[in-house]
Structure formats: structure tokens, C-alpha cells
Design an enzyme around this catalytic site. Sequence first.
Site, PDB file in Angstrom:
ATOM      1  N   CYS A 118       2.731   6.765   8.128  1.00  0.00           N
ATOM      2  CA  CYS A 118       2.001   6.275   6.958  1.00  0.00           C
ATOM      3  C   CYS A 118       1.758   4.774   6.995  1.00  0.00           C
ATOM      4  O   CYS A 118       0.874   4.280   6.293  1.00  0.00           O
ATOM      5  CB  CYS A 118       2.748   6.651   5.685  1.00  0.00           C
ATOM      6  SG  CYS A 118       2.950   8.430   5.431  1.00  0.00           S
ATOM      7  N   HIS A 259       0.181   2.381  -0.335  1.00  0.00           N
ATOM      8  CA  HIS A 259       0.147   3.728   0.238  1.00  0.00           C
ATOM      9  C   HIS A 259       0.449   4.778  -0.815  1.00  0.00           C
ATOM     10  O   HIS A 259       1.444   4.689  -1.538  1.00  0.00           O
ATOM     11  CB  HIS A 259       1.167   3.806   1.373  1.00  0.00           C
ATOM     12  CG  HIS A 259       1.509   5.198   1.794  1.00  0.00           C
ATOM     13  ND1 HIS A 259       0.558   6.123   2.162  1.00  0.00           N
ATOM     14  CD2 HIS A 259       2.709   5.830   1.900  1.00  0.00           C
ATOM     15  CE1 HIS A 259       1.157   7.258   2.477  1.00  0.00           C
ATOM     16  NE2 HIS A 259       2.448   7.109   2.315  1.00  0.00           N
ATOM     17  N   ASN A 289      -1.244  12.673  -0.442  1.00  0.00           N
ATOM     18  CA  ASN A 289      -0.756  11.703   0.551  1.00  0.00           C
ATOM     19  C   ASN A 289      -1.428  12.039   1.886  1.00  0.00           C
ATOM     20  O   ASN A 289      -1.138  13.065   2.500  1.00  0.00           O
ATOM     21  CB  ASN A 289       0.765  11.811   0.667  1.00  0.00           C
ATOM     22  CG  ASN A 289       1.362  10.861   1.694  1.00  0.00           C
ATOM     23  OD1 ASN A 289       0.667  10.329   2.560  1.00  0.00           O
ATOM     24  ND2 ASN A 289       2.675  10.674   1.613  1.00  0.00           N
TER      25      ASN A 289
END
Length: 339
Positions: A118, A259, A289
Site C-alpha cells: 500500500c 491511503h 482499499n
Amino acid sequence: MTAPGTAAPAAVLCGLGSWLPPTVVPNEEVAARLGVTDEWIYQRVGVRNRRRAEDGTATVAMAVEAGARALKSHGDSQADAVLLATATPDRLCPSSAPEVAARLGLSGVAALDVSAACSGFVYGMSVAAGFIAARTFQRVLVIGADTMSAVLDPDDRGTTPIFGDGAGAVVLRAGERDEPGALGAFVLGSDGDLADLIQVRGGGALTRYRFTAEEPHAHLRMQGREVFKQALERMGSAVRDAARNAGWPLDGVDRFAIHQANARISRALAMRLGVPAERWVSNIEQVGNTTGASVPLLLDHANADGGLLPGQRVVVAAFGAGLTWGATSVVWPALTSGE
């Protein structure tokens, strides 16, 4: 090398684009299999819908779409290098970036994958900024793309409700450090002692297997509670450091583009930093996500819907498997859509 007495050029954000696969997967579809409800998922992770790449469409194809839009936003189809941040390449070998570059008509340019889960897109921007500062390249296309549906266990309540597929991209060019769009100093870190917190065990040299859904280690596993704790600590520190490096107090930052891991993490981080929730841009409700695509997707969506405006002070940060984390700052430039 930079000549003595000559300031190194800054990496300036000059193009922005994203792409989502057309298949929408609402909570109702996920909840039915998991034996929970739409509200159960929404209350825990803040997601209502996510996108899924169907068979025949995966990371390279999504990256090409997002990259093309970022180049169109910049107004030039050329770049000197292509960096692809992904945790789900189309193949373990070769890397996916050269294929992305070729499909974009950029055969012959430097192209490489960046693997930091990520945090990969923020890491990728830092690599591009280093290339630009060293005058190796004048213009770099940085893409974040992930097909998380390929590694999810559809019966795992801890991961399947959270993740979606997608891609986002930026173009960075050489420019001046005081102009809008110039990226600030990067804050990067890792902690490999906690590598087991988020992992897909199979597929590498240590645990060998053929990629099939029946294999016991084919799926993403995550220790949610500890990940939550680490995300708050690591991203909180990175956000503070990035703002400090830019010379901005936290209450002087106009927007936080963080994020989209989990809406509860974002809310808790805002409270920890003492930052009003309205300064945090978000799109997790509709896309989930998206791992390496999360940050550029968020930037593109917020730029399009007015969540980010020219002249605003913005801190960008991410946290992911590895563990890895990173952050930077930017005074938001005027950018056109690459649609």
C-alpha cells in the site's frame, strides 16, 4: 550529477489520472456470502462498494488505462520512464512495468516495478523524484495498480469486505522547488520484523506452489488489530514529519490525502493528530482499499470533485505490508482531468 552550486530540480506533479473496472461489487453481495450485513461491513471499514476486475483484465490493463489518462492530463504522450507500484503483478516474472510502457507506446524507456504494497505509490514517487533530481530523467510516469480480488479469500471477513481493484497514476516533471506541484521531502520507513502482519505466504521462493485458489497460502491474510495499531503509529509519525519538513504546522495543512486503508483508521488518525475531519479527503466508501492504487485514485477523485483545490497545502501518506510507510507534501497545482 548535479553541478556544484546548482540546485537539483524538483519533481513537479503535472498530470493525474485513474481507472476503475466497471464491475461494482456492493456490500450486499459480499455480506451474503460472509453471513453479515451491509451495515456490519460499513461500520467496521467504511466501505459500501468496491470494483472488481473480471477475467482477462488485471493489473497491467488497469495500469495502462490510468497511465494513459495521466499522460492526457499532462498534455503529452511521452515520458522518459515508467514506474509501476503493485503488489499484484500479472506475473511473478517478468515485471509488469515494461509491458505497461509498451502498451502506452513507450517501448524503449526505462520501466520497473516498485513493490511496497500500500505504500508502493509513495515509494514510487520518491524513486521518480530521485531520478529527476539526478537529472537522469525529465519526466516520469508513476502508476499504482492492484488486482486485489486475485488474492482474496472470499470467505475471510477480515479482508474481503475491505479491498477493491483499481489504478491511478501521476506524471512528474523536472521543475522548481517553489512552484505549485513540487513534491516536498519524502519520509520513508519499514519494519520487516512485522512482515507477518499482512502477507500472502505462497507464490515466492520460500513457499512454492502453483497459483490456484485451492492452495492453502494463496490468499491475503491480515492481523487486523495489530495492523490498526501500527498504521496509527507509523502514519501519524510520517504525517508529522512530512508537514515539519515542509515548514507547515499541522493546523496549517489544508488537506490530508491518506491511503484509504480503513475509514476507522482515518478517523482515529485525524483524532490523534488533532485535525478536523473535514480536512481529510476520502473515497473509500465507493472503491474500498485499492492497495498501491489507493493514493493516486484518491488524488484524482478529490481533484475532480473539488476536494483538492489549487494552492492548498496537502500532505500525502500511506502505510502497508512490509511493514512500509511513507509521506510527502505538495502545494496542490491546477490539473485538468485525463478522462
